[in-house]
Design a protein around this motif. Structure first.
Motif, PDB file in Angstrom:
ATOM      1  N   TYR A1420     -12.125 -14.936   6.770  1.00 48.93           N
ATOM      2  CA  TYR A1420     -11.767 -14.675   8.164  1.00 48.93           C
ATOM      3  C   TYR A1420     -10.274 -14.358   8.278  1.00 48.93           C
ATOM      4  O   TYR A1420      -9.869 -13.399   8.956  1.00 48.93           O
ATOM      5  N   LEU A1421      -9.435 -15.138   7.586  1.00 45.68           N
ATOM      6  CA  LEU A1421      -7.991 -14.898   7.635  1.00 45.68           C
ATOM      7  C   LEU A1421      -7.656 -13.517   7.075  1.00 45.68           C
ATOM      8  O   LEU A1421      -6.800 -12.812   7.605  1.00 45.68           O
ATOM      9  N   THR A1422      -8.361 -13.108   6.025  1.00 48.16           N
ATOM     10  CA  THR A1422      -8.126 -11.781   5.448  1.00 48.16           C
ATOM     11  C   THR A1422      -8.507 -10.684   6.434  1.00 48.16           C
ATOM     12  O   THR A1422      -7.813  -9.661   6.548  1.00 48.16           O
ATOM     13  N   ASP A1423      -9.595 -10.883   7.142  1.00 44.91           N
ATOM     14  CA  ASP A1423     -10.018  -9.894   8.134  1.00 44.91           C
ATOM     15  C   ASP A1423      -8.970  -9.758   9.237  1.00 44.91           C
ATOM     16  O   ASP A1423      -8.641  -8.647   9.675  1.00 44.91           O
ATOM     17  N   THR A1427      -6.655  -6.354  10.150  1.00 42.14           N
ATOM     18  CA  THR A1427      -6.550  -5.775  11.491  1.00 42.14           C
ATOM     19  C   THR A1427      -5.087  -5.639  11.901  1.00 42.14           C
ATOM     20  O   THR A1427      -4.657  -4.583  12.401  1.00 42.14           O
ATOM     21  N   LEU A1428      -4.307  -6.693  11.685  1.00 39.59           N
ATOM     22  CA  LEU A1428      -2.904  -6.662  12.101  1.00 39.59           C
ATOM     23  C   LEU A1428      -2.098  -5.684  11.260  1.00 39.59           C
ATOM     24  O   LEU A1428      -1.178  -5.022  11.762  1.00 39.59           O
ATOM     25  N   LEU A1429      -2.419  -5.569   9.961  1.00 39.48           N
ATOM     26  CA  LEU A1429      -1.716  -4.579   9.130  1.00 39.48           C
ATOM     27  C   LEU A1429      -2.037  -3.165   9.593  1.00 39.48           C
ATOM     28  O   LEU A1429      -1.178  -2.276   9.550  1.00 39.48           O
ATOM     29  N   GLY A1430      -3.285  -2.949  10.024  1.00 37.35           N
ATOM     30  CA  GLY A1430      -3.619  -1.646  10.571  1.00 37.35           C
ATOM     31  C   GLY A1430      -2.803  -1.324  11.801  1.00 37.35           C
ATOM     32  O   GLY A1430      -2.319  -0.193  11.973  1.00 37.35           O
ATOM     33  N   LEU A1455       2.048 -13.620   7.216  1.00 37.32           N
ATOM     34  CA  LEU A1455       0.670 -13.890   6.777  1.00 37.32           C
ATOM     35  C   LEU A1455       0.394 -13.243   5.430  1.00 37.32           C
ATOM     36  O   LEU A1455      -0.276 -13.827   4.563  1.00 37.32           O
ATOM     37  N   LEU A1456       0.900 -12.018   5.256  1.00 32.66           N
ATOM     38  CA  LEU A1456       0.701 -11.336   3.974  1.00 32.66           C
ATOM     39  C   LEU A1456       1.384 -12.093   2.843  1.00 32.66           C
ATOM     40  O   LEU A1456       0.815 -12.247   1.755  1.00 32.66           O
ATOM     41  N   THR A1674       5.479  -1.671  -3.056  1.00 34.23           N
ATOM     42  CA  THR A1674       6.609  -2.450  -3.541  1.00 34.23           C
ATOM     43  C   THR A1674       6.992  -3.530  -2.539  1.00 34.23           C
ATOM     44  O   THR A1674       7.194  -4.692  -2.896  1.00 34.23           O
ATOM     45  N   ASN A1675       7.075  -3.151  -1.268  1.00 28.26           N
ATOM     46  CA  ASN A1675       7.449  -4.121  -0.238  1.00 28.26           C
ATOM     47  C   ASN A1675       6.405  -5.216  -0.077  1.00 28.26           C
ATOM     48  O   ASN A1675       6.745  -6.370   0.202  1.00 28.26           O
ATOM     49  N   SER A1676       5.126  -4.856  -0.254  1.00 26.06           N
ATOM     50  CA  SER A1676       4.067  -5.822   0.010  1.00 26.06           C
ATOM     51  C   SER A1676       3.878  -6.806  -1.125  1.00 26.06           C
ATOM     52  O   SER A1676       3.513  -7.957  -0.890  1.00 26.06           O
ATOM     53  N   LEU A1677       4.125  -6.401  -2.365  1.00 20.91           N
ATOM     54  CA  LEU A1677       3.834  -7.282  -3.503  1.00 20.91           C
ATOM     55  C   LEU A1677       5.087  -7.641  -4.291  1.00 20.91           C
ATOM     56  O   LEU A1677       5.476  -8.810  -4.363  1.00 20.91           O
ATOM     57  N   LEU A1678       5.740  -6.635  -4.864  1.00 19.75           N
ATOM     58  CA  LEU A1678       6.801  -6.931  -5.827  1.00 19.75           C
ATOM     59  C   LEU A1678       8.012  -7.581  -5.159  1.00 19.75           C
ATOM     60  O   LEU A1678       8.535  -8.588  -5.629  1.00 19.75           O
TER      61      LEU A1678
END
Length: 1831
Positions: A1420-1423, A1427-1430, A1455-1456, A1674-1678
């Protein structure tokens, strides 16, 4: 961490240790330290297991939908599908069976950590409670809530002995029942004797379940026992029906009854005082004691031990009416007749050594007191056993029984001690096992808790390792009627019209006849088509087929059967058992398969889409029949299976009644009543009329007999003969001569034949046609034999020996040859053959004893054996020919006669009337002599290559050798002085005589016997790993190794096609030897059968106990299958020799050239420097000591060998090159067979003092300076100013390279020291492990950075009243439920982010609170996050998409961050954690090895002293910068005495009240890039970079300019040290980056999922710029996750990071950041030092990042189900209920701040109005803060 296999959601996963609250706190701490890690249960479709956990008991809650498993130290709550719902921890516990339950461990010194096995597990349905009793604490019980076993409802804090319930020893059984009575439940418990403290606990007690003292037996019934040692009851089971409870057990009686017997006891359910207790013995005739029992409807089933030692079992059934009758009889006799029966014998008594006795009460007492009373005797024991006959015998003891009454049948389920479940049909007086299956691990007994679910559909089977759900009847698994009935499952039958195997209740028409077939009914057979009329049908016609189907079920009026011929349907007409159907038309019948005359289709009688009965039906084609037999088409037609007829005139095969009008017919052989039927009536060629031998080259006339020509009478036609010669078909005109009415002769035209013949005789098929194509049948295969006398008769003797019928003669005309007689002119025939010719004799020598078979080859050696019988002599001695081996004219084999030694002469063959033939070769008689042998011994298993030395050993051709009576196969060739053979196995060790047989002559070596020794043994082999190139030295230890002739180390390889092509043909390991040349070495690799390749190396025998072997090389593309030693005939697998360690091949190492410019360019080596060689996989298959490194003819000593680096110390002076053609020595690394040349090495000369005059030097220098200045000036004027930056950049790089070269030696030496330290660390880590933080701590530190150990407020802080707390807790629970609404949660997040006062820190805090609250629902949290990332992407696309995710400014970005921390924790621990920790420890080691002193004391003069500190009152502070004190600050002179003193401070105390003083969540900084101001410290140089906030506060432009100028200068005092540190740590930095950016291991599923989602967003918004997507990833993971992990190891490890270590980590993290950017990385003089340090490595790291992204993109996509499964597994990791409530409380505080705005947003949303979201939030507010609402 709990794990559910497949897609199993976890509802709860709470760990609870009951009974701990009353224990002292230090006692709890000790227990928590000793608690073992919780195992991971594995659940599947049909089973549940938990590793390292033993299951004890199983209970099922009726109507609850849950199953409960009692285990050692655990209680599991499962769904009916065996999915884990909850688990509670029950142990281990500090306990002792010799102590009563205690609070203080001092009360029981012998207490130890004890596993808590579950002894009793019962369900109380009325109270919705689970009763669980363990073995610890004297077997006390606890009550837990059925809905959640982690919730303890009752547990005795200080239990008395009246509450000791279960046996305190696991091997002693405890059974019990929960008895529901009006108004209360009682607990009946029976247990055996266990432990010295349990002697006071009766074997049977009645206990309370409710009230103030649950489980107490005070005031309730007990089975009082006089002496426990006399009555040691062992209970098997406890059962209850509507009126009574039954206990089955084994016991012995008083001392007079020492043997054990089986008993059943009964008490009334409402009898709380056990007045009604009656027991009687049970006996299963001829069997032993009862082992298991079950109370079935109206029957008690018991399994009894039988056979020797009870290894088998028997099943008996005791009708309940007879059982109750026997007990009533015992009760009546004890009540009314003092226990005496009619015969006066005692048939009932009062047992267990109590004072009560059987009495004489009124006769109606049993009826008046059916459950006894205070005045009735008790406990009563009947003396007469209730006997039953065995229903069934089984091969293993039975441990569990269950039964089921279904469809009027009794089915029993028996579990045995080997883990097998047997299903038994109890039919009248016998039982039949109809199915057995293995349940659980073999050898694991099935627990007595064998449960049937409420609907009777499944069994729950418990073993010590797992719970299985087994269907009671697996009817659907039988696909057809036959398998259904053959299974003999009484619950299954075949439902005909439904076409499936079902329970009777599932077949709709089962009550009607012939609808449901049951295997136990007489004459119960599957429906089948008994007959077909006709059995087949011509495909050209459409007709009717009648099927005979006995016992066909009846259909309703509007229902029909239909026939299916393949895909064609035809309506069926039913009359009784007969069914008529119409066949399909010709165009609906599929074509015949090629080469056949028919097609067979499935024919099924169908009801709707169900095949009721089926068979095969054939459609034939007569016209295709004749094509199947070309030689006899008429025979094929009328002999076929079909009713086909032959039309001779038209040559057609037809299916009608007769041929076309006017044409006579040959009828099918099936037409028995018609004349002219069958193959005998066909027109046919019967045979040849003349001889079948036809000479080649002679004109021959052929004639053939024909018959049945009457069909052609009156019809004119021409005939032809056809001969099928090789390569051609020859036609001969023919004529017909009629010899009778229907017979005649076919005369073929005379013809000469000249075929090309390679054999003596050539069979040629012949046939006849009428006209050109109308072929007459051949009655059988007809051939003529063409022969050529010249073939096979090469000489005169052969020719004359030919068969006389051939007419061959030896013709001397021209070239003499063998010809057919008429072809030879009369005068040329030669009747007398020439003299014999001898070409060769073999052998040329033989023993003097004779008896040698001598072969003579030649020509004209006689026409028959009689010609040569007495015609042969050898060296003048007669030689007797062997008739069996004689070959006409060409070979004679004769046996020699004895002759003296040295006799020699030719061989002579003298045939009568011819001159004798004499051989050119001479034969010699000689005497072979055996002299010696080597070796003199060998292993008993054989395989030793034995060399026999002697003289004249090459005597004769048939030489055989024997050792001790066993053949010793000789290896060719035999030489004059040596014979080599291979010994065979011998039964026992000892001496064996060597014997050689030359033909019939024997020679023995009596002086030197061969000695068989015991076989060699291998006990150790190491190392067990090698590179694929081989050549690594393996030390093999054992015994008797020196007797082995040729020890080998071999490997079998499964080779690919191209590798096999390189191997030789299959052959022996030892090539053929030569007498003159020495034996060749065996081949390295040979090809074996089955596609295997064998590669071997020969081992050297060092001593009797040691072999030295080199590992064989393995070609690329080959896969090792087996590595073994061959010790002559003894083969030993490497794993057996090495103690179980298999041999492993690793990929060959790869080394980079020494010079970065390539292999051809020399590497410039400065004297005294250490050489560092980079590579991959360097230490995977070799150790440092085994590596040899050479520079020319000198050796470079290897100092350190790691996975990626080799460090060696070169010779001090330049060695000479080994190759005269090369001017410089080559650098060569030898690793076993792997030889790597890495280029030439050039030694640089040491700088020497110049002898040039000083004045000249000065002048030359000044001149050069002037010249250089002029050149520079011109260059600067010529160059464009735009290239200035590039020049600066290159100069900086050159500077760095020169500096690195200068400190390179220091780096390598320090690295060697560091590697030694890290090796020691690795050894320590193997024992202690890396200090990872537990997931709970990691998650809190990741979610709430900067909060220390208190991220959340204590639960419901400030609420004094317990009732108020419960109300608030209820409100927070409702808020938790409300958050599960996606609309509410999205509205909440968006509303909060719209508020101006909702700061960035608040957003991060709320996002982390939501991450914590929704941790149990990660799907649920991933869903929500998607939505918010979209939404975020849509927002940034219209602005600047490259800025998305750059910072943490929104809740979704936090959250990410949290989501990545959750999903990558396992990857951190399993993959990246080790290199990260090793990097941290390497940095820490480098930092800590310098003299870092806290306090130093300076002593001045005789008595004066001064304490030196980094900071004190004299420290200089200026503009918020405080400089650390130095020696200069204290004016310490040179030569002063300085000493270390202990540091005096009180700053080490850590507040213990931290948890009570946690600050508010709103006042804690959540971001890590802020600066709180204050004084900053500096030492020699101020920091070059400051936070943005500090820079903004600088007041003057001049100050900023000064700071910038200071930052430009490279601080020389640091730079060499920095370079040294960088070089030393380089390997660890590389390893860490490689672990993060490598896809060699599977990429974490979350990373692939996130990147795919970002790709989707880019595609959705039409973003095609790859740079934008690169920035997003890069911004999201590394940058978001990995940089944080690099900078803050304390997030993952239990470590403290000092400021110095933190600064170094910051530099490495900055390097990682620079590696993630796409822009070109340029540095200049203005660049900070940390960017300069890694300027050369960053391009390589950039490539790693780009490859990482590309590889992830190319990997298979992650499905939605896979991601959800992974998230479901992670959801249960953080399971703190209290922390969730604390998080909900803090989350509500934020909602409270913007309550009105949130309510308005919810009320404005139409969907929210329908869902009443605003109303539900108002309800939450009312509960949490007594808020007055509109409700």
């Amino acid at each position: 961490m709990w794990h559910a296999a497949q897609e199993t959601p976890l509802l709860r996963s709470l760990l609870v240790v009951p009974g701990m609250a009353a224990w002292p706190s230090y006692y709890l701490h000790l227990l928590l330290l000793l608690l073992s890690p919780t195992p991971r249960p594995l659940t599947g479709a049909h089973h549940f297991s938990a590793p390292n956990t033993t299951f004890n008991h199983l209970a099922l809650a009726p109507g609850q939908g849950s199953l409960y498993v009692g285990a050692v130290n655990r209680l599991f709550q499962l769904s009916l599908e065996l999915q884990l719902e909850a688990v509670a921890v029950t142990g281990p516990v500090i306990d002792s069976p010799d102590c009563v339950p205690f609070r203080d461990p001092a009360e029981c010194p012998q207490a130890r950590l004890t596993d808590n096995a579950n002894q009793l597990l019962l369900v109380s349905s009325r109270a919705q409670e689970l009763v669980a009793c363990g073995q610890v604490r004297q077997g006390v019980c606890e009550k837990r809530r059925l809905g959640d076993v982690t919730e303890v409802l009752y547990q005795a804090e200080d239990p008395g002995d009246g509450q000791f319930v279960a046996a305190n020893t696991p091997g002693v059984a405890t059974v019990g029942l929960v008895v529901p009575l009006p108004g209360r439940d009682l607990l009946l418990v029976a247990r055996g004797l266990a432990g010295k403290l349990s002697a006071g606990v009766p074997p049977l007690t009645v206990r309370q379940l409710a009230g103030p003292q649950p489980f107490s037996s005070e005031g309730l019934g007990r089975l009082v026992v006089g002496d426990f040692s006399d009555y040691n009851n062992s209970y098997v089971g406890a059962f209850a029906d509507t009126h009574s409870a039954y206990f089955i057990f084994r016991r012995r009686g008083a001392r007079a009854q020492a043997e054990y017997r089986s008993y059943v006891a009964r008490i009334c359910l409402g009898d709380a005082n056990l007045y009604s207790y009656v027991e009687v013995p049970l006996a299963c005739r001829g069997q032993g004691l009862i082992q298991a029992a079950f109370l079935a409807p109206d029957t008690l089933l018991g399994a009894f031990a039988t056979g020797s030692r009870g290894a088998q079992a028997a099943l008996c059934a005791f009708p309940l009416a007879e059982l109750d009758g026997s007990m009533e009889q015992a009760r009546r006799l004890c009540y009314t007749a003092s226990g005496q029966g009619p015969s006066g014998m005692e048939e009932a008594t009062v047992e267990y050594g109590v004072t009560s006795r059987c009495v004489t009460l009124p006769a109606d007492s049993p009826e008046s007191y059916p459950c006894g009373d205070e005045h009735t005797p008790s406990p009563i024991a009947g003396r007469q056993p209730l006997e039953a006959q065995p229903l069934l015998q089984l091969g293993h003891p039975i441990s569990a029984i269950a039964a089921l009454q279904a469809d009027g049948h009794m089915i029993a389920f028996l579990g045995d001690t080997q883990g097998q479940l047997h299903k038994v049909f109890l039919n009248s007086s016998q039982g039949q096992v109809y199915h057995s299956q293995q349940v659980g691990p073999p050898g694991s007994p099935i627990s007595p808790d064998l449960l049937v679910d409420s609907n009777g559909g499944h069994l729950y089977v418990l073993t010590a390792q797992q719970v299985n759900k087994v269907p009671v009847a697996a009817c659907p698994q039988f696909p057809n009627c036959t398998s259904c009935l053959q299974a003999r499952d009484p619950l299954c039958g075949w439902c005909i019209l439904q076409g499936r195997c079902t329970r009777k209740s599932q077949c709709r028409r089962a009550a009607q006849p012939n609808q449901w077939l049951w295997s136990y009914e007489e004459d119960s057979h599957c429906l089948h088509i008994q007959s077909l009329l006709p059995a087949h049908h011509p495909r050209q016609e459409q007709g009717q087929v009648t099927l005979s189907v006995p016992r066909l079920p009846m259909l309703a009026v509007d229902e029909y059967f239909h026939c299916a011929f393949g895909d064609y349907d035809s309506l069926a007409h039913v009359e009784g058992p007969h069914v008529a159907c119409v066949t399909p038309p010709q165009d609906q019948v599929p074509l015949n398969p090629p080469g056949t005359d028919h097609i067979t289709l499935p024919l099924a009688l169908m009801f709707e889409d169900v095949a009721v009965a089926a068979t095969n039906f054939s459609f034939y084609d007569c016209s295709a029949v004749q094509a199947l037999e070309v030689a006899a088409p008429c025979h094929a037609c009328v002999s076929s299976l079909w009713r086909c007829h032959w039309c001779p005139q038209s040559s057609h095969c037809v299916h009608g009644e007769q041929c076309p009008e006017g044409e006579r017919t040959v009828y099918s052989a099936q037409e028995m009543d018609i004349q002219g039927h069958g193959p005998e009536a066909c027109p046919q060629v019967v045979g040849l009329a003349g001889p079948h031998l036809v000479p080649v080259g002679w004109e021959s006339h052929l004639a053939l007999h024909v018959q049945n020509l009457q069909y052609f009478r009156g019809l004119s036609a021409t005939y032809h003969c056809w001969l099928e010669l090789p390569g051609t078909l020859q036609r001969l005109p023919a004529s017909l001569e009629e010899t009778a009415a229907d017979t005649g002769l076919i005369h073929c035209q005379a013809q000469q034949f000249h075929p090309s013949m390679s054999q003596r005789e050539l069979p040629v098929p012949i046939y006849v046609t009428r006209g050109e194509v109308q072929r007459l049948d051949n009655a059988h295969a007809l051939h003529v034999i063409l022969y050529d006398c010249a073939v096979g008769h090469p000489d005169c003797s052969h020719c004359q020996a030919a068969n006389g019928s051939l007419g061959c003669l030896w013709c001397g005309d021209g070239q003499p040859t063998c010809r057919y007689g008429p072809l030879c002119p009369p005068g040329a025939v030669e009747l007398l053959c020439p003299m014999p010719s001898i070409y060769m004799i073999e052998p040329l020598t033989g023993p003097t004893e004779g008896g040698l078979a001598l072969t003579i080859l030649g020509s004209n050696l006689g026409r028959a054996f009689a010609d040569v019988q007495d015609a042969v002599s050898v060296a003048g001695q007669p030689c007797s020919p062997d008739p069996a081996l004689y070959r006409t004219s060409t070979r004679i084999v004769c046996v020699t006669s004895p002759a003296p030694n040295g006799t020699t002469g030719p061989v002579q063959v003298a045939i009568k009337s011819r001159s004798p033939g004499i051989s050119i070769q001479h034969f010699t008689y000689q005497d072979p002599v055996l002299l010696s042998l080597s070796p003199r011994w060998g292993p008993q298993a054989g395989g030793t290559q034995l060399t026999i030395h002697g003289q004249h050993l090459q005597t004769g051709g048939n030489i055989t050798a024997f050792v001790g009576g066993q053949p010793c196969p000789i290896q060719e060739p035999v030489c004059p002085k040596t014979i080599v053979c291979r010994t065979m196995p011998q039964a026992t060790p000892g001496e064996a005589m060597v014997l050689v047989v030359f033909g019939h002559a024997e020679r023995k070596l009596l002086s030197s016997p061969f000695r068989y020794t015991a076989n060699p043994q291998l006990v150790a082999a190491e190392p067990s790993v090698s590179f694929r190139g081989g050549g690594r030295l393996i030390h093999v230890r054992g015994t008797g190794l020196d007797v082995v002739w040729q020890p080998l180390l071999s490997v079998w390889l499964e080779a690919e096609a191209e590798v096999k092509a390189l191997g030789a043909q299959p052959q022996d390991l030892n090539p053929r030897r030569s007498c003159e040349a020495p034996a060749a070495e065996p081949q390295t690799c040979i090809q074996l059968g089955g596609g295997l390749l064998q590669c071997s190396t020969i081992c050297s025998v060092n001593s009797s106990g040691l072999l030295l072997c080199r590992s064989p090389a393995v070609p690329d593309g080959a896969h090792p299958k087996r590595v073994f030693f061959t010790l002559d005939n003894v083969q030993v697998d490497f794993a057996s020799a090495s103690g179980g360690q298999s041999f492993l091949y690793q990929p060959n190492p790869r080394l980079a050239p020494l010079s970065r410019e390539g292999l051809a360019r020399p590497y410039r080596l400065k004297p005294g420097h250490i050489l560092d060689v980079e590579g991959e996989g360097l230490n995977l298959g070799i150790s440092k000591e085994e590596v040899r490194v050479h520079i020319g003819d000198g050796e470079c000593l290897v100092k350190t060998l790691t996975l990626t680096h080799l460090y060696c110390e070169p010779p001090p002076h330049a060695p000479q090159p080994t190759n005269s053609s090369s001017a410089l020595p080559q650098f060569v690394v030898q690793m076993g067979n792997v030889r790597l040349a890495l280029g030439p090495v050039q030694y640089e000369a040491e700088p020497t003092m110049s002898t040039f005059p000083v004045e000249a030097q000065v002048g030359l220098g000044m001149g050069a300076a002037v010249l250089i200045a002029a050149v520079l000036l011109l260059t600067l004027m010529y160059r464009h100013k735009s290239k200035q930056a590039l020049r600066d950049y290159q100069k900086v790089l050159v500077q760095l390279e020169n500096l690195e070269t200068g400190v390179g030696d220091q780096c390598r030496k320090e690295f060697t020291d560091l590697m030694t330290e890290m090796t020691d660390l690795s050894s320590d880590l193997e024992a202690s492990g890396i200090p990872f933080l537990d997931y709970h701590t990691f998650a809190e530190r990741a979610f709430f950075p900067g909060h220390g150990g208190c991220p959340l407020l204590p639960e419901l802080e400030g609420l004094e009243e317990e009732g108020r707390r419960a109300t608030v807790r209820q409100g927070l629970t409702q808020l938790s439920n409300l958050l599960n609404s996606k609309l509410f949660l999205l509205t909440l997040i968006r509303t909060l982010e719209e508020q101006p006062g909702f700061s960035q820190r608040d957003r991060c805090h709320v996002a982390s609170l939501l991450s914590l609250v929704l941790h149990g629902k990660l799907e649920y949290l991933t869903d929500i996050m998607r939505t918010l990332l979209g939404d975020l992407a849509a927002h940034y696309v219209h602005k600047n998409p490259k800025l998305m995710l750059r910072r943490t400014e929104t809740m979704v970005e936090k959250l990410l961050t949290n989501w990545l921390s959750i999903c990558l924790y396992a990857f951190l621990r399993e993959v990246a954690g080790e290199p990260l920790y090793m990097l941290f420890r390497a940095i820490q080691y480098q930092v800590d090895k310098g003299p870092v002193d806290a306090v130093t004391e300076w002593r001045s003069g005789l008595a004066g002293h001064l304490t030196l500190s980094d900071e004190d009152l004299t420290s200089v502070t200026q503009n918020h910068w405080k400089r650390l004190n130095t020696l200069q600050h204290y004016k310490v002179p040179d030569g002063a005495t300085v000493g270390l003193i202990p540091q005096l401070h009180n700053g080490g105390a850590v507040s213990q009240s931290l948890a009570q003083n946690c600050p508010s969540g709103e006042n804690i900084p959540m971001l890590e890039d802020g600066d709180d101001g204050g004084v900053r410290l500096w030492h020699l140089v101020k920091a070059t970079e400051e936070p943005e906030g500090a820079k903004a506060r600088r007041s003057s432009l001049r100050e900023r300019e000064r700071e910038r100028a200071r930052a430009k200068a490279i601080p020389e005092i640091y730079l060499t040290r920095l370079l040294s540190m960088k070089g030393t740590l380089q390997k660890f930095v590389d390893d860490t980056f490689q672990a993060i950016l490598s896809v060699n291991r599977p990429v974490p599923i979350a990373v692939k999922y996130l990147f795919d989602f970002l790709d989707e967003l880019a595609e959705k918004h039409g973003i095609e710029d790859p740079e934008t997507l690169h920035i997003w990833k890069t911004n999201s993971l590394l940058l978001r996750f990995w940089v944080n992990a690099l900078k803050n190891p304390q997030l993952l490890f239990d470590v403290r990071v000092s400021d110095n270590v933190d600064a170094i980590l910051a530099v490495i993290a900055q390097t990682f950041i620079d590696s993630c950017t796409l822009s070109e990385h340029k540095v200049g003089r203005d660049s900070p030092v940390n960017k300069l340090l890694y300027a050369r490595e960053i391009p390589r790291y950039k490539q790693m990042v780009e490859k990482y992204y590309a590889d992830i993109r190319q990997s298979p996509p992650v499905s939605y189900q896979e991601m959800n499964s992974a998230l479901a597994e992670l959801s249960g990791n953080y399971t703190s209920v209290s922390h969730c409530l604390e998080a909900l409380q803090e989350l509500y505080n934020h909602i409270h701040r913007y309550y009105d705005q949130i309510i308005s947003a919810l009320e404005e949303d139409p969907v929210g109005q329908k869902m009443q979201l605003a109303c539900r939030l108002q309800q939450v507010a009312a509960l949490v803060e007594n808020k007055v609402t509109d409700l």
